[in-house]
Scaffold this active site. Structure first.
Site, PDB file in Angstrom:
ATOM      1  N   ALA A  66       0.867  -1.172   0.000  1.00 41.92           N
ATOM      2  CA  ALA A  66       0.000   0.000   0.000  1.00 41.92           C
ATOM      3  C   ALA A  66       0.906   1.225   0.000  1.00 41.92           C
ATOM      4  CB  ALA A  66      -0.888  -0.023   1.232  1.00 41.92           C
ATOM      5  N   GLY A 111       0.666  -5.099   0.634  1.00 43.08           N
ATOM      6  CA  GLY A 111      -0.466  -5.174  -0.296  1.00 43.08           C
ATOM      7  C   GLY A 111      -0.104  -5.853  -1.613  1.00 43.08           C
ATOM      8  N   GLU A 114      -0.408  -9.445  -0.870  1.00 39.77           N
ATOM      9  CA  GLU A 114      -1.849  -9.710  -0.685  1.00 39.77           C
ATOM     10  C   GLU A 114      -2.564  -9.738  -2.038  1.00 39.77           C
ATOM     11  OE1 GLU A 114      -1.858  -6.465   2.205  1.00 39.77           O
ATOM     12  OE2 GLU A 114      -2.906  -7.776   3.596  1.00 39.77           O
ATOM     13  N   GLU A 134       4.412  -5.037   7.229  1.00 38.14           N
ATOM     14  CA  GLU A 134       3.619  -4.026   7.945  1.00 38.14           C
ATOM     15  C   GLU A 134       4.029  -3.875   9.400  1.00 38.14           C
ATOM     16  OE1 GLU A 134       2.410  -6.408   5.968  1.00 38.14           O
ATOM     17  OE2 GLU A 134       0.952  -5.535   4.579  1.00 38.14           O
TER      18      GLU A 134
HETATM   19  N1  COA Z   1       4.609   3.214  -0.505  1.00 38.35           N
HETATM   20  C1  COA Z   1       5.039   4.382  -1.004  1.00 38.35           C
HETATM   21  N2  COA Z   1       6.224   4.538  -1.619  1.00 38.35           N
HETATM   22  C2  COA Z   1       7.006   3.463  -1.707  1.00 38.35           C
HETATM   23  C3  COA Z   1       6.635   2.211  -1.206  1.00 38.35           C
HETATM   24  C4  COA Z   1       5.376   2.113  -0.581  1.00 38.35           C
HETATM   25  N3  COA Z   1       4.907   0.944  -0.109  1.00 38.35           N
HETATM   26  N4  COA Z   1       7.634   1.333  -1.430  1.00 38.35           N
HETATM   27  C5  COA Z   1       8.591   2.012  -2.065  1.00 38.35           C
HETATM   28  N5  COA Z   1       8.223   3.302  -2.233  1.00 38.35           N
HETATM   29  C6  COA Z   1       8.978   4.394  -2.860  1.00 38.35           C
HETATM   30  C7  COA Z   1      10.116   4.860  -1.971  1.00 38.35           C
HETATM   31  O1  COA Z   1       9.643   5.789  -1.006  1.00 38.35           O
HETATM   32  C8  COA Z   1      11.027   5.491  -2.984  1.00 38.35           C
HETATM   33  O2  COA Z   1      10.537   6.763  -3.331  1.00 38.35           O
HETATM   34  P1  COA Z   1      11.550   8.025  -3.525  1.00 38.35           P
HETATM   35  O3  COA Z   1      12.422   7.614  -4.676  1.00 38.35           O
HETATM   36  O4  COA Z   1      10.632   9.146  -3.839  1.00 38.35           O
HETATM   37  O5  COA Z   1      12.308   8.149  -2.242  1.00 38.35           O
HETATM   38  C9  COA Z   1      10.885   4.606  -4.202  1.00 38.35           C
HETATM   39  O6  COA Z   1       9.629   3.899  -4.027  1.00 38.35           O
HETATM   40  C10 COA Z   1      11.977   3.570  -4.342  1.00 38.35           C
HETATM   41  O7  COA Z   1      12.063   2.866  -3.114  1.00 38.35           O
HETATM   42  P2  COA Z   1      13.435   2.724  -2.258  1.00 38.35           P
HETATM   43  O8  COA Z   1      13.041   2.464  -0.848  1.00 38.35           O
HETATM   44  O9  COA Z   1      14.326   3.869  -2.518  1.00 38.35           O
HETATM   45  O10 COA Z   1      14.030   1.431  -2.945  1.00 38.35           O
HETATM   46  P3  COA Z   1      14.984   0.345  -2.252  1.00 38.35           P
HETATM   47  O11 COA Z   1      15.461  -0.528  -3.356  1.00 38.35           O
HETATM   48  O12 COA Z   1      16.020   0.998  -1.406  1.00 38.35           O
HETATM   49  O13 COA Z   1      14.029  -0.498  -1.282  1.00 38.35           O
HETATM   50  C11 COA Z   1      12.000  -1.683  -0.692  1.00 38.35           C
HETATM   51  C12 COA Z   1      12.975  -1.246  -1.828  1.00 38.35           C
HETATM   52  C13 COA Z   1      10.817  -2.326  -1.354  1.00 38.35           C
HETATM   53  C14 COA Z   1      12.726  -2.668   0.225  1.00 38.35           C
HETATM   54  C15 COA Z   1      11.579  -0.449   0.130  1.00 38.35           C
HETATM   55  O14 COA Z   1      11.119   0.549  -0.771  1.00 38.35           O
HETATM   56  C16 COA Z   1      10.475  -0.712   1.124  1.00 38.35           C
HETATM   57  O15 COA Z   1      10.735  -1.263   2.203  1.00 38.35           O
HETATM   58  N6  COA Z   1       9.236  -0.302   0.783  1.00 38.35           N
HETATM   59  C17 COA Z   1       8.107  -0.406   1.684  1.00 38.35           C
HETATM   60  C18 COA Z   1       7.566  -1.807   1.744  1.00 38.35           C
HETATM   61  C19 COA Z   1       6.448  -1.902   2.739  1.00 38.35           C
HETATM   62  O16 COA Z   1       6.589  -1.655   3.914  1.00 38.35           O
HETATM   63  N7  COA Z   1       5.257  -2.275   2.241  1.00 38.35           N
HETATM   64  C20 COA Z   1       4.087  -2.459   3.054  1.00 38.35           C
HETATM   65  C21 COA Z   1       3.311  -1.205   3.125  1.00 38.35           C
HETATM   66  S1  COA Z   1       1.883  -1.366   4.141  1.00 38.35           S
END
Ligand code: COA
Length: 263
Positions: A66, A111, A114, A134
């Site tokens: 999400a 999500g 999911e 989460e």
């Molecule tokens: N919601 C909003 N933005 C997200 C996102 C999410 N779930 N997941 C990634 N992004 C965005 C990041 O904020 C980043 O944006 P920016 O370039 O404007 O800073 C961009 O996508 C790239 O992500 P980044 O974190 O820089 O890539 P990474 O390779 O270092 O890490 C992940 C990848 C997937 C490990 C990391 O982005 C992450 O942990 N995301 C969240 C996952 C999560 O908690 N999901 C459950 C949500 S309820």
């Protein structure tokens, strides 16, 4: 229909829906959920579409969850509505009478996992990563993750994954039975579309029956599930497709199934 967050293409009776917000790793914001809902309804209604493939844009993510940037502005009631909306859309997807394949090309987190679990099965790239992170945000999965993950990989493993927020790779997901097949990243989409096109040529009534009987049967006891199977088996024999299937086998030729999903 103009959608901003998803791409919709149809290739040989297979709809390819791509979540297209690569800058946010295809995170699901409310607008994307709404568009996905509309796309699912279109797939349901269009008789020319027989299989749906869902994937994510770019080479990094299927869907990274999400959209977390929406969270700070949500009060508890809005958060509840957001979770309900996600669940409604995913139930709509799960209840489609047609096969739905998740083509997981990268991160399937929160999500995203999911969403993938609401599909009939998952084909993944060797680079795919799965998780319910989460817990790291001080919350729990809200789009059905606690329930579908437990049903797919068992109660204890689901709790471990949700409580640790740990990410697992494609090989582990395959071992757990979360993923049906793993392909090299370069051939994942091609292999998924190939499998989808094979499925598109099968009998619609039989495909729909398999889906319903497996899904409803998994929520019931063995005898109830088997009773559903018996009824569906009988019903299939009322179809032209069943006659064609047996005739083609006996005549040593390929069957031509004509049954429709919407009729
Ligand atoms: N919601 C909003 N933005 C997200 C996102 C999410 N779930 N997941 C990634 N992004 C965005 C990041 O904020 C980043 O944006 P920016 O370039 O404007 O800073 C961009 O996508 C790239 O992500 P980044 O974190 O820089 O890539 P990474 O390779 O270092 O890490 C992940 C990848 C997937 C490990 C990391 O982005 C992450 O942990 N995301 C969240 C996952 C999560 O908690 N999901 C459950 C949500 S309820």
């Amino acid at each position: 229909m103009a959608w901003e967050n998803i791409l919709f293409e149809v290739h040989d009776q297979v709809a390819l829906v791509t979540i297209n917000r690569p800058k946010s790793l295809n995170a699901l914001n409310p607008a994307t959920l709404e568009e996905l809902d509309e796309a699912v309804r279109r797939v349901r209604q269009d008789d020319a579409i027989r299989v749906l493939v869902l994937t994510g844009s770019g080479d990094k993510a299927f869907v990274a969850g999400a959209d977390i940037s929406e969270f700070p502005k949500m009060n508890p009631l809005q958060a509840r509505l957001f979770a309900q909306k996600g669940q409604d859309v995913f139930f709509g997807l799960e209840d489609l009478p047609k096969p739905v394949i998740a083509c997981v090309n990268g991160f399937a987190l929160g999500g995203g996992l999911e969403l993938a679990m609401s599909c009939d099965f998952i084909y993944a790239s060797e680079k795919a990563k799965f998780g319910q992170p989460e817990i790291n945000l001080g919350i729990l999965p809200g789009f059905g993750g606690t329930q579908r993950l437990a049903r797919l990989v068992g109660r204890a493993k689901a709790k471990e994954l949700c409580m640790s927020g740990e990410m697992i790779d494609a090989a582990t997901a395959l071992q757990l039975g979360l993923v049906a097949k793993v392909f090299p990243a370069e051939t994942l989409l091609e292999e998924t579309m190939k499998a989808a096109k094979v499925m598109a040529a099968k009998s619609a009534l039989a495909l729909r029956a398999i889906k319903t009987v497996v899904d409803r049967g998994m929520d019931a006891d063995l005898k109830t599930g088997c009773a559903l199977e018996v009824e569906a088996f009988g019903l299939c024999f009322a179809s032209e497709d069943a006659k064609e299937g047996a005739a083609a086998f006996l005549e040593k030729r390929k069957p031509h199934f004509k049954g429709s999903f919407t009729a």
